[in-house]
Design an enzyme around this catalytic site. Structure first.
Site, short mmCIF file in Angstrom:
data_model
loop_
_atom_site.label_atom_id
_atom_site.label_comp_id
_atom_site.label_asym_id
_atom_site.label_seq_id
_atom_site.Cartn_x
_atom_site.Cartn_y
_atom_site.Cartn_z
N ARG A 1 2.38 2.58 9.21
CA ARG A 1 1.60 3.31 10.23
C ARG A 1 2.47 3.84 11.37
NH1 ARG A 1 -2.65 -0.53 8.79
NH2 ARG A 1 -4.47 0.67 8.12
N LYS B 1 4.66 -9.84 9.45
CA LYS B 1 4.08 -8.98 10.48
C LYS B 1 2.55 -9.09 10.45
CE LYS B 1 3.63 -4.47 10.27
NZ LYS B 1 2.20 -4.26 10.61
N MET C 1 0.85 -1.19 0.00
CA MET C 1 0.00 0.00 0.00
C MET C 1 0.89 1.25 0.00
SD MET C 1 -3.47 -0.89 2.03
CE MET C 1 -2.89 -0.60 3.68
N GLY C 2 2.17 1.08 -0.37
CA GLY C 2 3.06 2.22 -0.49
C GLY C 2 3.58 2.71 0.85
N VAL D 1 10.80 -7.18 9.75
CA VAL D 1 11.98 -6.31 9.86
C VAL D 1 11.69 -5.31 10.97
CG1 VAL D 1 13.48 -4.68 8.66
CG2 VAL D 1 12.51 -6.63 7.42
N GLU E 1 12.00 -0.38 4.94
CA GLU E 1 12.96 -1.46 4.71
C GLU E 1 12.27 -2.84 4.66
OE1 GLU E 1 16.02 -3.38 3.58
OE2 GLU E 1 15.86 -1.20 3.48
N GLY E 2 11.16 -2.98 5.39
CA GLY E 2 10.41 -4.25 5.34
C GLY E 2 9.94 -4.55 3.93
N HIS E 3 9.41 -3.53 3.24
CA HIS E 3 8.95 -3.75 1.86
C HIS E 3 10.13 -4.11 0.95
CE1 HIS E 3 5.71 -0.82 3.23
NE2 HIS E 3 5.00 -1.85 2.80
N SER F 1 6.45 -0.59 10.00
CA SER F 1 5.10 -0.47 9.48
C SER F 1 4.92 0.94 8.94
CB SER F 1 4.09 -0.72 10.61
OG SER F 1 2.81 -0.23 10.26
#
Ligand code: PAF
Length: 282
Positions: free
Chosen positions: A188, A150, A30-31, A177, A35-37, A186
Site C-alpha cells: 500500500r 508488520k 496478495m502480490g 523490513v 523486499e519484505g515478501h 507495504s
C-alpha cells in the site's frame, strides 16, 4: 517454477511434494511484491523447506465495502519475475471464482484476538483473512507458513486459528523490513506520493521514539504509547486510528509497568491506511 491456478492443481502439487518426502513452506501474499515478501521466501527456505510455494491472491473477503479491493495494486508479471529470482518452486494464483464459487458460505471466525485494533476499524477483515488462509493451508498442505510481523494482529489471529483447528502447520513470524527512512514496507506504500510519502514516516518515528525511551529505562506503558501517538498526532497529513500497548503474546491490553510490550499503531496518510508496530523488551 510451476504456476498453479486452482485448488486442485495446488493440492496435486502438494501431494507430490509430500510423497517425495519434501518439506513444504508456504508464503501467502496478495502480490505487488516488495523486499519484505522476498524475506519471507528466504525464511521459508532457511526453515528447511525444500519446496517453497508462494500464493498471490487479492482476497475480496478481507476487504470491507468501500475499502481498496478494486484499486489494490496488482502486477502479476513483475511478481512472477521476482519469485523466479528466489527459491520459489510453485506459485499459486487462484481466481476469485476458484476460491469463492457461486454459493460459497463457509467462513472462519477467530474470537477474542480479532477484536480491537484493526478489527475495530475493519469489520470482517480477520474473518476474511482466517478464511482464505485456512483454504490456502488445505490446498498447499504446508509444514511451515511464513507471515510478516508488520501485520502483528493478523499473525496472532492466524496462530490462534492454526492451533484451534489443528492444522499442524508451523507459523513463523518474519521481522518487519523497512525502507531507509524507517517506513515499514507495504504494497500500500504505492499509494503514497510526495508530501504524503514523507508524512508517512511519522508512524515508525513514533515507534522508534518509544524504543529510545524504553532503552533509556522507561517502563510505563502509557508513557511509551503516548510518545508513539504524539509523533502521529503531530503530523498534519496523518489521521491516527489507534496507538496501543499490548502483550506481545496474547495482545491483551497493558498498562502500568511492563517487562515487554508491543506498541501497535495505525493511521491514514493521504489515500493510504498504514500500520506498524514494535516489540520492546524481547
Ligand atoms: O498479509 C497478507 O498479505 C494477507 O492478509 C494474506 C495473509 C495473504 C491473506 O490474504
Amino acid at each position: 517454477m510451476e504456476l498453479l491456478r486452482n485448488p486442485r492443481a495446488m493440492r496435486e502439487w502438494a501431494d507430490a511434494r509430500r510423497a517425495a518426502g519434501e518439506r513444504i513452506g508456504l508464503v501467502p501474499t496478495m502480490g505487488y511484491l516488495h523486499e519484505g515478501h522476498m524475506s519471507l521466501v528466504r525464511i521459508a527456505s532457511e526453515k528447511g523447506c525444500g519446496a517453497v510455494a508462494a500464493s498471490i491472491f487479492v482476497n475480496p473477503a478481507q476487504f470491507a465495502a468501500g475499502e481498496d479491493y478494486e484499486k489494490y495494486p496488482r502486477d502479476e508479471a513483475r511478481d512472477l519475475a521476482m519469485f523466479r529470482t528466489a527459491s520459489v518452486s510453485a506459485v499459486y494464483l487462484p481466481g476469485v471464482p476458484d476460491m469463492y464459487p457461486e454459493g460459497y458460505r463457509t467462513y472462519v471466525e477467530v474470537e477474542g484476538v480479532s477484536k480491537g485494533l484493526c478489527g475495530a476499524f475493519r469489520p470482517g477483515h480477520f474473518r476474511g483473512v482466517a478464511t482464505v488462509v485456512a483454504k490456502l493451508f488445505l490446498a498447499a498442505k504446508p509444514h511451515v507458513a511464513v507471515f510478516g510481523e508488520k501485520d502483528y494482529q493478523q499473525l496472532a489471529v492466524l496462530r490462534a486459528m492454526t492451533r484451534d483447528l489443528d492444522f499442524g502447520v508451523e507459523i513463523v513470524g518474519a521481522p518487519i523490513v523497512r525502507e531507509e527512512d524507517g517506513l515499514a514496507m507495504s504494497s500500500r506504500n504505492a499509494y503514497l506520493r510526495g508530501d504524503d510519502r514523507i508524512a508517512a514516516r511519522c508512524l515508525s518515528r513514533g515507534l522508534f521514539r518509544a524504543g529510545a525511551l524504553f532503552s533509556g529505562g522507561e517502563r510505563e506503558a502509557e508513557v511509551l504509547v503516548r510518545a508513539a501517538r504524539a509523533e502521529i498526532e503531530g503530523e498534519p497529513r496523518a489521521r491516527l486510528e489507534y496507538a496501543e500497548g499490548r502483550d506481545p503474546d496474547t495482545l491483551a491490553p497493558l498498562s502500568g509497568r511492563v517487562g515487554a510490550v508491543t506498541i501497535l499503531v495505525a493511521a491514514r496518510v493521504g489515500p493510504a491506511r498504514l500500520i506498524d508496530n514494535v516489540t520492546l523488551g524481547r
